[in-house]
Design a protein around this motif. Structure first.
Motif, short mmCIF file in Angstrom:
data_model
loop_
_atom_site.label_atom_id
_atom_site.label_comp_id
_atom_site.label_asym_id
_atom_site.label_seq_id
_atom_site.Cartn_x
_atom_site.Cartn_y
_atom_site.Cartn_z
N SER A 11 32.59 16.91 43.80
CA SER A 11 31.46 16.91 43.04
C SER A 11 31.12 16.13 42.07
O SER A 11 29.65 15.74 41.96
N ARG A 12 31.66 15.28 41.83
CA ARG A 12 30.93 13.86 41.49
C ARG A 12 32.18 12.86 41.12
O ARG A 12 33.49 12.91 42.09
N PHE A 16 33.00 12.12 45.71
CA PHE A 16 31.48 12.62 45.28
C PHE A 16 30.28 11.65 46.19
O PHE A 16 29.98 11.21 47.56
N THR A 41 25.85 21.30 44.24
CA THR A 41 26.82 20.10 44.87
C THR A 41 26.08 19.67 46.41
O THR A 41 26.28 18.73 46.53
N TRP A 44 22.66 18.11 45.91
CA TRP A 44 23.19 16.40 45.74
C TRP A 44 23.82 15.62 46.63
O TRP A 44 23.30 14.31 46.76
N THR A 217 33.24 6.13 35.95
CA THR A 217 33.12 8.14 35.79
C THR A 217 33.18 8.31 34.78
O THR A 217 33.37 7.52 33.31
#
Length: 267
Positions: A11-12, A16, A41, A44, A217
């Protein structure tokens, strides 16, 4: 033959970037997980990529909740039936992470430490528990066809996120008690799981731990200012490097921890 990939979570951050990199550089179906906002998600992850959207499957997983992991495995079993030798999990990145940077013993908080272990160590353990059945057995003949394995490692590889601070022999500064301990435990889990794979999969599957360096991050935001500019990496660059490492390790490097540059992190 359908060799598929798994990124948990995606998700990130690094996950990701890894999911997007796998979609861009391989032809493998990708299962990506997130705790919430599944459809958002997915949008993205696919944004700006000229790939077949059908290759990406989004599934809800919260590594703190084993029922979501079990449900995710059940969904994957429907999509990639284990009974078929044509399907197997060929590339898995299991990378949940949380950090409470205790600088002294006085800062150790029991609840935070427990959450650290549940996220960083127990979460990956439970993922291995439920997704190990998807890995190829000794008896499976893996066809190393160039198309089927475009830019994938030769052997089925499970990579679990560790960290250099999890190295006991490399610990010269102290601090970060729960994070260090959780990552040292990850290295032990990976070694133990790889020993299991030696028995059931032979050279068809292996497990390694990976260290990405300090990446820009949310996990490392508090420390950006204290990191040398050339030592603070962008997640897209790290994703590329980690995929290169996973493809190059092979059975000779199984069960050990490797950093983003392909150097071993000592236990």
């Amino acid at each position: 033959m359908t060799p598929w990939s798994l990124v948990c979570p995606a998700s990130r951050g690094i996950g990701f970037a890894l999911a997007r990199r796998i979609l861009q550089t391989t032809n493998a179906p990708v299962v990506a997980t997130a705790r919430k906002d599944i459809e958002k998600t997915k949008r993205w992850l696919l944004a700006g990529l000229e790939v077949d959207e059908g290759r990406l499957t989004m599934i809800n997983v919260d590594v703190l909740d084993e029922s979501t992991i079990a449900n995710a495995a059940a969904a994957c079993k429907e999509k990639f039936p284990i009974s078929s030798n044509a399907n197997h999990l060929h590339l898995a990145f299991i990378i949940p992470g949380i950090l409470f940077p205790e600088k002294s013993p006085a800062q150790i908080d029991a609840d935070n430490a427990l959450l650290t272990f549940r996220t960083n160590t127990l979460g990956p353990m439970l993922m291995l528990k439920h997704f190990a059945p998807f890995l190829p057995k000794k008896t499976v003949v893996i066809l190393t066809d160039e198309y089927a394995y475009q830019n994938l490692p030769s052997q089925s590889t499970t990579a679990v996120m560790s960290a250099r601070v999890g190295s006991i022999s490399d610990n010269r500064l102290g601090g970060w008690y729960s994070y260090r301990a959780s990552k040292a435990a990850v290295n032990q889990v990976v070694k133990t799981f790889d020993n299991h794979l030696r028995t059931v999969s032979g050279d068809n599957a292996l497990a390694i731990a990976i260290h990405p360096g300090t990446v820009r991050t949310e996990l490392s935001r508090e420390f950006w200012e204290s990191v040398q500019k050339d030592k603070l990496f962008e997640k897209e660059w790290v994703a590329e490097k980690l995929l290169d490492v996973v493809k190059s390790i092979g059975v000779e490097g199984r069960g050990r921890c490797w950093d983003w540059s392909g150097k071993e992190v000592p236990p």
